[in-house]
Design a protein around this motif. Structure first.
Motif, PDB file in Angstrom:
ATOM      1  N   UNK A 142      61.623  82.048  85.120  1.00  0.00           N
ATOM      2  CA  UNK A 142      61.587  83.500  84.923  1.00  0.00           C
ATOM      3  C   UNK A 142      60.198  84.059  85.230  1.00  0.00           C
ATOM      4  N   UNK A 143      59.157  83.324  84.792  1.00  0.00           N
ATOM      5  CA  UNK A 143      57.781  83.775  85.043  1.00  0.00           C
ATOM      6  C   UNK A 143      57.460  83.741  86.532  1.00  0.00           C
ATOM      7  N   UNK A 144      57.970  82.739  87.251  1.00  0.00           N
ATOM      8  CA  UNK A 144      57.761  82.653  88.702  1.00  0.00           C
ATOM      9  C   UNK A 144      58.385  83.860  89.411  1.00  0.00           C
TER      10      UNK A 144
ATOM     11  N   UNK B 158      52.006  80.113  79.349  1.00  0.00           N
ATOM     12  CA  UNK B 158      52.576  80.314  80.678  1.00  0.00           C
ATOM     13  C   UNK B 158      51.815  81.430  81.397  1.00  0.00           C
ATOM     14  N   UNK B 159      51.029  81.041  82.387  1.00  0.00           N
ATOM     15  CA  UNK B 159      50.268  81.987  83.205  1.00  0.00           C
ATOM     16  C   UNK B 159      50.451  81.566  84.658  1.00  0.00           C
TER      17      UNK B 159
ATOM     18  N   UNK C 168      50.187  82.634  94.922  1.00  0.00           N
ATOM     19  CA  UNK C 168      50.883  82.464  93.655  1.00  0.00           C
ATOM     20  C   UNK C 168      50.906  80.993  93.271  1.00  0.00           C
ATOM     21  N   UNK C 169      50.766  80.761  91.967  1.00  0.00           N
ATOM     22  CA  UNK C 169      50.633  79.417  91.428  1.00  0.00           C
ATOM     23  C   UNK C 169      51.789  78.510  91.845  1.00  0.00           C
TER      24      UNK C 169
ATOM     25  N   UNK D  27      46.517  86.628  87.697  1.00  0.00           N
ATOM     26  CA  UNK D  27      45.396  86.409  86.779  1.00  0.00           C
ATOM     27  C   UNK D  27      44.955  84.950  86.756  1.00  0.00           C
ATOM     28  N   UNK D  28      45.893  84.034  86.983  1.00  0.00           N
ATOM     29  CA  UNK D  28      45.532  82.609  86.980  1.00  0.00           C
ATOM     30  C   UNK D  28      44.555  82.287  88.112  1.00  0.00           C
TER      31      UNK D  28
END
Length: 747
Positions: free
Chosen positions: A567-569, A372-373, A530-531, A377-378
């Protein structure tokens, strides 16, 4: 419990030999490091002794008293017989070492800061040296005081680790270094190789931003190797001598003047240098013979190398087992687009859609097994260019899109006539359609038809490989094409800024809309996007019905993954605010007091809508100062910091390689606080316009508001040195504006 204890005991027994091996390796390394340091410090090179004893001119920030590079490519057996205490590893027949040593006089605080703590990247940059494999690295550092006393730094104890852009970087601290000292240091890379291991390409750059009193090179290369080298930009040749084992190359140059290497230069094309390629053995098919020394290879040799590379690349990717699946996935995405969007892809747009489908698979699609990235950084993911385009070439052919390989050189790399190896060139693709499309693989946000600015204006050989086995591809099939050059309006940053004072007349509240296009766009896309957002935009643009989040949520096996991504978002969104803060601070050189609003309006993901547009509202402190009942506003800082040319950079003697033609435009509306008037507005107006660049400022005051329009244009990506003074006029005008102040006078 017994079983667990027995299992643990077995693990410990298994690990003991590893620990012992590690300890032996450490002891061997320390022994070898001591031997190497003693050897290097005892080199019989007078320049290093001269630096210790002589008085040296102090007009430069730092002076390279002596720089020496020592290269050895020989047999491990010979090195052992010479008494160098090198343990020959089994199966390793060849020994390679590169030693870079430099002595520098520290003349001011700027040089002191540079050398008191510097990253290992600095060693690489100073040496212009690129290492490809694992090897033993040995370093040594000595500080020499003005009275001649010498203190050796304990390198192993002074290494520190720091975070830089989210990554840990090793740095070497140099304690007790002071202005007036000499720093004498070296870095050596040693490696034992088998016959199939490549030897690092060598590059001897005869220039720096500091004057160099003496530069010397000594290379011993066994006749087991084929050596190809090239002298460029007026570099002198080696003195080459043969001995029983091979060839010895020597070079000595004195009094090399400093160059503005940090300001708009192309070192490969402007600094005298010698590049050397070392390859093991005789390989008839590659035109190399062991023991041969070939100087300055010709253009025909370059074309032969490029043709073989194109053929090998085509053959390699055409036979990969994964290619069939990749072709299917791209075709499937295009078919789904036509079905779900009820729209047939026009033939002249097929290459664009194919590229975006391929980009989606490479950077945007998510599998359950992926790490999960989703943060910044992605955005900095970059593909292996040859691999990316090698696959894409096959995909394009599968879709019956005619395409050819283009071999292009960077403006910041060797010129087309300075060929040494195939790595001098980078690959691009070019469709052979009515309106050709150039395709590169810069990263996540590259639009189809985006080119890197470093390729502008370059001539490039192109070839379409023949498909039939009965047809032969020949060097004569290459045709030279010329890459175009963009105009300043194509690479533009435009800002609309509404500014108001707070009640205390200390803070400025700025409401800003920023639009960025062309080559200026990429850096801010990587920093700010953002991704979660660009993934969703591309999914919808390709007509993909379900997001990976919806697929995970519908799957019992992967349902928890959807929660983890959510959560990562959220975390990435929190970090995005910090990135907007950094963007503001970078422009104005002031950290915003508060970031009230930030929003991306357009992401610039496709050539059909290529501009990055975002809004920010923030407050800045430090641009207003109280002066009795009045206030002074640093009006020139409202557009951010301007490039200031250092005194040592003003007397330029080399041509100017700018990144690209570009435009910066600021439309500012400043609300004047009630009860105050503005004085000094007329001094803001400027107009400097010449063949290289322009800087214009117009201002008016009406209805209690200052309207300020500032426009700065760099008209070309290259200027001959004869026009440097014209460019300086514009740069100085911008700096002068940056120092302008306005008086808010109490009415």
């Amino acid at each position: 419990m017994k079983i667990r204890s027995l299992h643990l005991a077995i693990l410990l027994l298994l690990q003991l030999p590893l620990y012992a091996q590690k300890a032996r390796d450490i002891r061997a390394y320390k022994e070898r490091a001591t031997q190497v340091r003693n050897e290097v410090w005892e080199w019989d090179i007078p320049a290093f002794l001269y630096g210790v004893k002589a008085k040296i001119d102090t007009t430069s920030s730092a002076i390279v008293v002596a720089r020496h590079v020592d290269v050895k490519a020989s047999s491990s057996r010979k090195m052992k017989n010479l008494g160098n205490s090198i343990r020959v590893e089994r199966g390793k027949d060849l020994f390679y070492s590169n030693t870079f040593r430099e002595m520098v006089k520290i003349n001011d605080k700027a040089a002191l800061e540079e050398y008191s703590q510097f990253s290992f990247r600095k060693f690489k940059n100073l040496n212009s040296y690129f290492h490809r494999g694992l090897a033993t690295t040995i370093m040594g550092v000595r500080i020499i005081k003005p009275n001649g006393s010498i203190r050796e730094v304990n390198v192993d104890e002074e290494v520190v680790n720091e975070q830089e852009n989210g990554r840990e970087k090793s740095k070497l601290a140099i304690p007790d270094l002071q202005v007036g000292d000499l720093i004498d240091y070296f870095v050596r890379v040693e490696e034992q190789k088998d016959v199939n291991s490549p030897v690092d390409d060598q590059m001897f750059v005869l220039g720096d931003d500091k004057p160099i009193l003496q530069y010397s090179v000594h290379a011993e290369i066994s006749d087991k190797y084929f050596v190809r080298y090239r002298t460029s930009n007026g570099a002198p040749d080696f003195i080459v001598k043969k001995d029983d084992d091979g060839a010895v190359f020597d070079l000595l140059i004195r009094n090399i003047p400093n160059l503005p290497v940090g300001l708009w230069m192309s070192p490969y094309r402007q600094i005298p240098m010698i590049r050397m390629s070392i390859a093991f053995g005789t390989r008839t098919e590659e035109g190399q013979v062991a023991g041969e020394i070939r100087k300055n290879p010709n253009a025909m040799e370059a074309k032969n190398v490029l043709l073989k590379e194109a053929q090998l690349t085509d053959k390699y990717f055409a036979t990969l087992p994964s290619l069939a699946e990749l072709k299917f996935q791209v075709k499937n995405l295009l078919d789904k687009y036509e079905t779900n969007m009820h729209d047939e892809i026009p033939e002249d747009s097929l290459s664009f859609y194919a590229y975006y489908a391929f980009r989606y698979l490479a950077f945007y699609s998510v599998n359950a097994s992926d790490k999960i990235v989703v943060g910044k950084s992605r955005n900095y993911s970059t593909p292996n260019n040859r691999r990316f385009l090698g696959y894409l070439y096959q995909v394009m052919q599968n879709l019956n899109i005619p395409v050819e390989y283009v071999f292009v050189v960077s403006r910041y790399g060797p010129g087309q006539n300075d060929f040494l190896t195939g790595s001098d060139y980078e690959i691009m693709l070019r469709t052979k359609t009515a309106k050709p499309v150039y395709i590169t693989a810069d990263g996540v946000f590259s639009n189809c038809s985006d080119l890197s600015s470093e390729y502008e204006g370059q001539k490039a050989p192109a070839i379409e490989l023949k498909k039939s086995k009965r047809q032969y591809n020949e060097v004569g099939a290459f045709k030279d094409i010329e890459i175009g050059v963009s105009k300043p309006e194509q690479n533009a940053k435009t800002e609309q800024i509404a500014i108001a004072f707070d009640d205390n007349m200390q803070l400025l509240k700025m409401k800003r809309k920023t639009s960025i296009k062309g080559y200026l766009r990429s850096d801010e896309q990587k920093r700010l996007l953002r991704f979660e957002d660009y993934y969703e935009a591309e999914r919808l643009a390709l007509g993909i019905e379900k997001s990976f989040m919806e697929e995970f949520a519908d799957s019992k096996r992967n349902r928890s993954l959807a929660e983890e991504y959510t959560s990562a978002f959220e975390k990435a969104r929190t970090e995005q605010k910090d990135d907007f803060m950094d963007e503001i601070q970078e422009q104005f050189d002031i950290k915003p007091k508060d970031l009230i609003e930030y929003k991306i309006e357009k992401m610039g993901l496709r050539h059909t809508d290529p501009d990055l547009v975002y809004h920010t509202t923030f407050t800045l402190d430090g641009l207003v100062k109280k002066a009795g009942n009045n206030y002074i506003l640093n009006a020139g800082k409202l557009i951010g910091e301007q490039l200031q040319i250092k005194p040592e950079q003003r007397n330029r003697k080399v041509d100017v390689y700018q990144p690209f033609a570009r435009t910066f435009e600021y439309q500012i509306e400043l609300t004047i606080p009630k009860g105050y008037t503005l004085e000094g507005v007329d001094k803001l107006n400027k107009s400097v316009d010449n063949e290289c660049a322009s800087f214009t400022v117009t201002s008016t005051v009406a209805d209690g508001k200052l309207q300020l329009k500032v426009r700065k244009v760099y008209k070309h990506n290259f200027e001959p040195v004869a026009k440097w003074e014209s460019l300086l006029q514009v740069l100085d005008a911008a700096v002068d504006f940056g120092n302008q102040k306005l008086l808010l006078k109490k009415a």
